[in-house]
Design a protein around this motif. Structure first.
Motif, short mmCIF file in Angstrom:
data_model
loop_
_atom_site.label_atom_id
_atom_site.label_comp_id
_atom_site.label_asym_id
_atom_site.label_seq_id
_atom_site.Cartn_x
_atom_site.Cartn_y
_atom_site.Cartn_z
N PRO A 80 0.78 -1.34 0.14
CA PRO A 80 0.15 0.10 -0.02
C PRO A 80 0.91 1.40 -0.15
O PRO A 80 1.92 1.32 0.65
CB PRO A 80 -0.88 -0.12 1.28
CG PRO A 80 -1.04 -1.51 1.28
CD PRO A 80 0.36 -2.24 0.91
N CYS A 119 -1.35 -5.19 0.48
CA CYS A 119 -0.75 -5.82 1.48
C CYS A 119 -1.32 -7.40 1.35
O CYS A 119 -1.02 -8.32 1.92
CB CYS A 119 -0.86 -5.31 2.71
SG CYS A 119 -2.44 -5.12 3.19
N GLU A 138 6.19 -7.35 2.67
CA GLU A 138 5.00 -6.97 3.72
C GLU A 138 4.97 -8.11 4.70
O GLU A 138 4.62 -9.20 4.46
CB GLU A 138 3.78 -6.73 2.63
CG GLU A 138 2.67 -6.78 3.84
CD GLU A 138 2.31 -5.89 4.97
OE1 GLU A 138 3.16 -4.88 5.10
OE2 GLU A 138 1.98 -6.73 6.09
N SER A 140 2.76 -9.04 6.90
CA SER A 140 1.61 -9.97 6.95
C SER A 140 1.65 -11.02 5.90
O SER A 140 0.88 -11.87 5.94
CB SER A 140 0.39 -9.16 7.14
OG SER A 140 0.16 -8.32 6.10
N GLY A 294 -10.28 -3.40 7.25
CA GLY A 294 -9.26 -3.81 6.38
C GLY A 294 -7.84 -3.76 6.23
O GLY A 294 -7.10 -3.23 5.52
N CYS A 295 -7.33 -4.50 7.33
CA CYS A 295 -5.95 -4.48 7.96
C CYS A 295 -5.52 -5.98 8.17
O CYS A 295 -6.16 -6.25 9.26
CB CYS A 295 -5.41 -3.76 8.80
SG CYS A 295 -3.70 -3.95 9.43
N PRO A 296 -4.98 -6.54 7.24
CA PRO A 296 -4.70 -6.55 5.90
C PRO A 296 -5.81 -6.12 5.14
O PRO A 296 -7.16 -6.67 5.41
CB PRO A 296 -4.02 -7.92 5.42
CG PRO A 296 -3.67 -8.68 6.75
CD PRO A 296 -4.73 -7.86 7.95
N HIS A 297 -5.63 -5.58 3.85
CA HIS A 297 -6.73 -5.16 3.00
C HIS A 297 -7.67 -6.43 2.81
O HIS A 297 -7.60 -7.51 2.88
CB HIS A 297 -5.92 -4.89 1.49
CG HIS A 297 -5.51 -3.71 1.33
ND1 HIS A 297 -4.85 -3.18 0.09
CD2 HIS A 297 -5.69 -2.61 2.23
CE1 HIS A 297 -4.67 -2.03 0.28
NE2 HIS A 297 -4.82 -1.50 1.59
N CYS A 352 -3.98 2.58 3.64
CA CYS A 352 -4.73 1.94 5.03
C CYS A 352 -4.43 2.99 6.00
O CYS A 352 -3.89 4.03 5.90
CB CYS A 352 -4.10 0.60 5.27
SG CYS A 352 -2.31 0.80 6.03
N VAL A 354 -2.65 2.84 8.43
CA VAL A 354 -1.04 3.11 9.18
C VAL A 354 -0.28 3.93 8.32
O VAL A 354 0.14 4.69 8.64
CB VAL A 354 -0.93 1.64 9.57
CG1 VAL A 354 0.59 1.50 9.82
CG2 VAL A 354 -1.60 1.02 10.53
N LYS A 372 -3.02 -6.01 14.30
CA LYS A 372 -1.77 -5.09 13.72
C LYS A 372 -2.00 -3.80 13.60
O LYS A 372 -1.03 -2.87 13.93
CB LYS A 372 -1.56 -5.87 12.16
CG LYS A 372 -0.38 -4.92 11.62
CD LYS A 372 0.05 -5.59 10.16
CE LYS A 372 1.04 -4.89 9.57
NZ LYS A 372 1.75 -5.12 8.44
FE1 F3S Z 1 -1.71 -3.87 5.25
FE2 F3S Z 1 -1.59 -1.39 6.11
FE3 F3S Z 1 -2.21 -3.30 7.80
S1 F3S Z 1 -0.15 -2.33 4.75
S2 F3S Z 1 -1.33 -5.21 6.93
S3 F3S Z 1 -3.51 -2.67 5.95
S4 F3S Z 1 -0.82 -1.82 8.34
#
Ligand code: F3S
Length: 396
Positions: A80, A119, A138, A140, A294-297, A352, A354, A372
């Motif tokens: 990302p 990701c 990445e 994850s 959506g983390c990971p996407h 994302c 982060v 995460k």
């Molecule tokens: Fe992806 Fe951002 Fe989480 S890169 S794993 S959505 S911190």
């Protein structure tokens, strides 16, 4: 470290300076980790994409590299970026940040790297096969590729993955070798898990094992989305690159062969410990002023789940559902994006909570269902987080 005549020629600069510099990086890594030789890779996944994380120095390095004729030798995708490349104005990302971000993407594109910016490349066509060697960065995605797909990659840094993409090779050490894939901890669950419990488990176990390889005996079978959350959490609270789940992941049968796991490394996990991990992941009890899923996407399934829950409703808190452009295209066609937008949410691509400059947008508390994100939003964005199941976050 042994190099074939072709690799030696690459190292000696006979195929141009970009390949020479890249081989120098790969050989240096190989020497540090005592690799015997190089292996050919079938794909690369490259981090170091957001302007927030690489800054002007990274931008300049990439633009310098991309002015030559260098092209990656294997299918390669990007992590990302710091903005949604299409909707960045609407989301109010700063213009100067967006301009620099677009230059970074352009530099990668000039090298033939697919600008999917995700990701979860394994959801959008970068899907390595069992036993194949890859160079992904990445954390994850590394965890998912090694554990769920049975492909073989170390936790590459951005420059290492880019060098591997340019050369089509990586040094053979660590998770590329059979002996680097054995478990060294066993975790036995005394409770069933669902939803954000998997992130809580990953957070708890990552702190115990650090860079080790956990083997899980679970009470219930996780879904693919739950495995994605578990790996992301393990990789962020620890430095886990591979885990095994008995009866589920492809190499679990081999993971305990010829290894001795001591009593102190056989650990039971109770329901209370999972609840405790949940509590530790929230930094405040305040109501979120933005919910980010959506983390990971997010996968298409996860977006459908949110759309189903929001159908005919109006959210009281803004919502971002982060995903890749490819998954969003499918969500658009299925009408899920429209349903989420009608409720007041957004399906956000390419970035994302982060790696975007979310801290510049006036938010203070982010609601997340990802361990995460809960781990990184306070340290990388300086904001508070509330960790909970998606159902609870969008009900509040
Ligand atoms: Fe992806 Fe951002 Fe989480 S890169 S794993 S959505 S911190």
């Amino acid at each position: 470290m042994y190099l074939t005549p072709e690799e030696q020629a690459m190292y000696d600069g006979k195929q141009g300076s970009a390949i020479e510099k890249s081989m120098e990086i790969l050989v240096a890594l190989g020497d540090i980790y005592e690799a015997g030789k190089m292996v050919d890779i079938s794909s690369a996944q490259i981090s170091g994409v957001s302007y927030k994380t690489i800054g002007d120095a990274g931008l300049e390095y990439l633009e310098e590299l991309a002015t030559g004729d260098v092209q990656v030798k294997v299918p390669s995708t990007l992590n990302p970026a710091g903005i949604d490349l299409k909707q960045w104005k609407e989301l109010k990302f700063p213009e100067d940040f967006a301009e620099k971000q677009k230059r970074i993407i352009n530099a990668y594109q000039m090298m033939g790297i697919s600008t999917t910016c995700t990701c979860t490349p394994y959801l959008v066509g970068n899907v390595p096969t069992l036993g194949s060697h890859i160079a992904w960065s990445e954390s994850s995605a590394v965890c998912y590729a090694n554990s769920v797909l049975g492909a073989r990659t170390n936790r590459e840094g951005g420059p290492g993955a880019l060098a591997a993409a340019i050369c089509g090779k990586t040094a053979e050490y660590g998770y590329h070798l059979d002996e680097g894939r054995k478990a060294n901890f066993i975790f036995e669950l005394e409770t069933t898990l669902k939803g954000s419990d998997f992130g809580a488990l990953g957070y708890l176990v990552g702190k115990i094992v650090g860079g080790g390889i956990p083997y899980f005996k679970l009470e219930n079978t996780p879904s693919v989305n739950e495995l994605k959350s578990l790996g992301a959490a393990l990789a962020s609270s620890g430095a886990v690159a591979l885990y095994h789940v008995e009866g589920v992941t492809p190499e679990y049968n081999e993971a305990l062969k010829d290894v001795e796991i001591k009593g102190t490394e056989r650990i039971s996990v109770t329901e209370n410990e999972i609840l405790d991990a949940h509590q530790k992941l929230s930094t405040t009890r305040k109501k979120p002023d933005l919910i980010c899923i959506g983390c990971p996407h997010a996968s298409l399934d996860e977006i459908k789940n949110i759309a189903d829950k929001l159908s005919g409703r109006k959210l009281t808190t803004p919502l971002w559902v982060c995903t890749s452009i490819s998954v969003k295209a499918a969500a658009d066609r299925m009408g899920y994006t429209k349903t989420i937008e009608n409720a007041g949410g957004k399906v956000v691509c390419d970035t994302c909570m982060v790696v975007s400059p979310i801290e510049d947008l006036g938010f203070e508390v982010i609601g997340v269902d990802s361990a995460k994100a809960a781990n990184y939003v306070p340290s990388m964005c300086g904001l508070d987080v509330v960790y909970d199941d998606v159902e609870n976050l969008i009900e509040k």
